[in-house]
Design a protein around this motif. Structure first.
Motif, PDB file in Angstrom:
ATOM      1  N   HIS A 142       0.830  -1.200   0.000  1.00  0.00           N
ATOM      2  CA  HIS A 142       0.000   0.000   0.000  1.00  0.00           C
ATOM      3  C   HIS A 142       0.871   1.260   0.000  1.00  0.00           C
ATOM      4  O   HIS A 142       0.616   2.197  -0.746  1.00  0.00           O
ATOM      5  CB  HIS A 142      -0.938  -0.016   1.204  1.00  0.00           C
ATOM      6  N   ASP A 144       4.048   1.490  -0.968  1.00  0.00           N
ATOM      7  CA  ASP A 144       4.762   1.560  -2.246  1.00  0.00           C
ATOM      8  C   ASP A 144       3.844   2.052  -3.362  1.00  0.00           C
ATOM      9  O   ASP A 144       4.244   2.865  -4.193  1.00  0.00           O
ATOM     10  CB  ASP A 144       5.341   0.192  -2.615  1.00  0.00           C
ATOM     11  N   ASP A 145       2.612   1.559  -3.387  1.00  0.00           N
ATOM     12  CA  ASP A 145       1.642   1.981  -4.408  1.00  0.00           C
ATOM     13  C   ASP A 145       1.300   3.457  -4.245  1.00  0.00           C
ATOM     14  O   ASP A 145       1.213   4.200  -5.217  1.00  0.00           O
ATOM     15  CB  ASP A 145       0.377   1.116  -4.298  1.00  0.00           C
ATOM     16  N   HIS A 146       1.122   3.895  -2.998  1.00  0.00           N
ATOM     17  CA  HIS A 146       0.805   5.295  -2.732  1.00  0.00           C
ATOM     18  C   HIS A 146       1.969   6.194  -3.144  1.00  0.00           C
ATOM     19  O   HIS A 146       1.764   7.266  -3.723  1.00  0.00           O
ATOM     20  CB  HIS A 146       0.467   5.479  -1.252  1.00  0.00           C
ATOM     21  N   ALA A 148       4.214   5.574  -5.435  1.00  0.00           N
ATOM     22  CA  ALA A 148       4.291   5.588  -6.900  1.00  0.00           C
ATOM     23  C   ALA A 148       3.239   6.537  -7.485  1.00  0.00           C
ATOM     24  O   ALA A 148       3.515   7.242  -8.478  1.00  0.00           O
ATOM     25  CB  ALA A 148       4.097   4.175  -7.450  1.00  0.00           C
ATOM     26  N   LYS A 149       2.055   6.586  -6.895  1.00  0.00           N
ATOM     27  CA  LYS A 149       1.001   7.467  -7.402  1.00  0.00           C
ATOM     28  C   LYS A 149       1.321   8.921  -7.141  1.00  0.00           C
ATOM     29  O   LYS A 149       1.007   9.783  -7.971  1.00  0.00           O
ATOM     30  CB  LYS A 149      -0.341   7.106  -6.752  1.00  0.00           C
ATOM     31  N   THR A 150       1.929   9.236  -6.010  1.00  0.00           N
ATOM     32  CA  THR A 150       2.234  10.639  -5.705  1.00  0.00           C
ATOM     33  C   THR A 150       3.406  11.149  -6.513  1.00  0.00           C
ATOM     34  O   THR A 150       3.498  12.333  -6.790  1.00  0.00           O
ATOM     35  CB  THR A 150       2.525  10.825  -4.203  1.00  0.00           C
ATOM     36  N   GLN A 151       4.313  10.278  -6.937  1.00  0.00           N
ATOM     37  CA  GLN A 151       5.451  10.691  -7.751  1.00  0.00           C
ATOM     38  C   GLN A 151       5.060  10.852  -9.215  1.00  0.00           C
ATOM     39  O   GLN A 151       5.728  11.571  -9.955  1.00  0.00           O
ATOM     40  CB  GLN A 151       6.601   9.692  -7.631  1.00  0.00           C
ATOM     41  N   ALA A 152       4.008  10.198  -9.637  1.00  0.00           N
ATOM     42  CA  ALA A 152       3.603  10.252 -11.047  1.00  0.00           C
ATOM     43  C   ALA A 152       2.859  11.510 -11.402  1.00  0.00           C
ATOM     44  O   ALA A 152       2.527  12.375 -10.746  1.00  0.00           O
ATOM     45  CB  ALA A 152       2.723   9.055 -11.372  1.00  0.00           C
TER      46      ALA A 152
END
Length: 152
Positions: A142, A144-146, A148-152
């Motif tokens: 969770h 790691d996924d979060h 990745a979404k904030t960096q994109a």
């Protein structure tokens, strides 16, 4: 092993605990010791309690407790099985549901060791370890996924 598998194995262990709980309940009235048999076969069915206008024997209350605990264990097993899927798709709500279940399993573990058969507690103990590992894995995924979404 992934978190889904860990939760499914935990569900099976809690289900086994429920089955053993029912089997031990079905044997409690078959006491072979004369002193225990006198209590179980004579005194418990004879002792009546009136509670909220309804009268039952101590034996009735003991049986009702055994049934409700077995039912609750089966419901927890079903919830753990479902959480195997839920935590993959929706990790945040899954984690929020897993934490109270772990707390329940810890309480059940100690309660079973103190008042019942310690062997039964082993199933809850292993389920606690597996669920704890699943929580760590789901939380990491969770985060790691979060990230990745904030960096994109």
């Amino acid at each position: 092993m992934n978190s889904k598998s860990l939760l499914r194995v935990s569900a099976v262990l809690v289900g086994i605990h429920a089955i053993i709980h029912v089997c031990t309940y079905l044997q409690w009235q078959k006491a072979t010791d004369p002193a225990t048999a006198a209590i179980v076969k004579n005194q418990l069915p004879a002792a009546k309690l009136s509670f909220l206008g309804i009268t039952h024997t101590l034996s009735d209350y003991f049986s009702a407790y055994a049934y409700i605990v077995a039912l609750f264990l089966l419901l927890v097993a079903a919830l753990l099985w479902a959480l195997g899927d839920i935590c993959v798709k929706f990790p945040a709500p899954g984690l929020k549901m897993l934490i109270p279940i772990i707390i329940f399993l810890v309480v059940l573990f100690f309660y079973t060791i103190i008042f019942f058969i310690p062997g039964e507690a082993g199933f809850s103990g292993i389920a606690i370890l597996l669920c704890s590992r699943a929580i760590v894995m789901v939380h990491k995924e969770h985060v790691d996924d979060h990230a990745a979404k904030t960096q994109a």
